[in-house]
Write an enzyme that holds these catalytic residues in place. Sequence first.
Site, mmCIF file in Angstrom:
data_model
loop_
_atom_site.group_PDB
_atom_site.id
_atom_site.type_symbol
_atom_site.label_atom_id
_atom_site.label_comp_id
_atom_site.label_asym_id
_atom_site.label_seq_id
_atom_site.Cartn_x
_atom_site.Cartn_y
_atom_site.Cartn_z
ATOM 1 N N PRO A 123 0.345 -1.067 -0.010
ATOM 2 C CA PRO A 123 0.080 0.094 -0.061
ATOM 3 C C PRO A 123 1.165 1.096 0.073
ATOM 4 O O PRO A 123 0.622 2.371 -0.053
ATOM 5 C CB PRO A 123 -0.383 0.153 0.929
ATOM 6 C CG PRO A 123 0.265 -0.944 2.232
ATOM 7 C CD PRO A 123 1.069 -1.927 1.520
ATOM 8 N N CYS A 124 2.111 1.620 -0.341
ATOM 9 C CA CYS A 124 3.107 1.909 0.103
ATOM 10 C C CYS A 124 2.598 3.588 -0.860
ATOM 11 O O CYS A 124 2.756 5.337 -0.547
ATOM 12 C CB CYS A 124 4.653 2.186 -0.474
ATOM 13 S SG CYS A 124 5.489 1.266 -1.648
ATOM 14 N N ARG A 125 1.936 3.562 -2.234
ATOM 15 C CA ARG A 125 1.663 4.675 -3.144
ATOM 16 C C ARG A 125 -0.122 4.515 -3.363
ATOM 17 O O ARG A 125 -0.495 4.982 -4.145
ATOM 18 C CB ARG A 125 2.247 4.338 -4.855
ATOM 19 C CG ARG A 125 3.561 4.123 -4.871
ATOM 20 C CD ARG A 125 4.092 5.656 -4.705
ATOM 21 N NE ARG A 125 5.710 5.270 -4.998
ATOM 22 C CZ ARG A 125 6.368 6.279 -5.198
ATOM 23 N NH1 ARG A 125 6.255 7.092 -4.989
ATOM 24 N NH2 ARG A 125 7.595 6.299 -4.785
#
Length: 317
Positions: A266-268
Amino acid sequence: MQNVINTVKGTALGVAEYLTPVLKDSKFKETGVLTPEEFVKAGDHLVHHCPTWQWATGDESKIKPYLPKNKQFLLTRNVPCYKRCKQLEYTEQEKIVQPEDGEGGWVDTHPTNENSTEGSATAEMSSEEKSDMDEADDMQNNLGNAIAELDLADDDDGEAAVMEDSDLEDEDDEAEVKPTFDREKAKPKSSEPSGEIIQTRTYDLNITYDKYYQTPRLWVSGHDENRHPLSVDQMYEDVSQDHAKRTVTMETHPHIPGPPMASVHPCRHAEVMKFFIQTVTEGGRELGVHMYLIIFLKFVQAVIPTIEYDYTQNFTM
């Protein structure tokens, strides 16, 4: 080696998530993140408009206190997957979204198809419903332009997210368009060229709330045509090769015990959502937080283009 790196990162992020305080104040419009309460609101909206999704509790020992006990994560089961991702490679369906990014461009492996997929049907719509669909299409185009302008390159994580259209599956209801795919009755299709039976895989999909990144997170777990669990290598066959082992990694599910599951990192997510919010705002409209998961499911389709999960397209802003 990449798996070892992912394991170390996953352990470190697990500790970081434990130490991260729960987000209390809404920052949706400013940064594209969600509070737990906003996640539940968006989940309720998804369940209402797409009944194939439902709330789940998971293991009692893994309940998160910042979420309602009966709304820990979202779940949909038996989603069909008729093709492997390699069958989509180097076809006319594939296009370059960002040709000038210095790395050959971001590949959109599942672009909008003007023709409906086999087995889907479009019900007759009133002029009002068609207007809603036209507005939805406009927003899809806006998001496509936004993603094309956004540089999502990340040397560490290799993340990429692209907004995609899904096939629209309708029922004969003049008041509302809803998906009607009956997964329990899904049958293998016959391939047109050879007449051979296509061996259909199915997937269970989960959407959890990631406390560290403060965004939704998608998890997938697959089975073959005999309902035997897929191996890690088999599941990677159903992931865009631009994302396999980078954007998609095998990690421990936060609510379900058992072996690691494939997860879209989910980092982006917040960055993509923030850019979409800005684009919609510039167009004179406003994006409500309740729409988060419907849009989220559209842009993660680029990562798992052959897993045919369904969700409503008929929405207004």
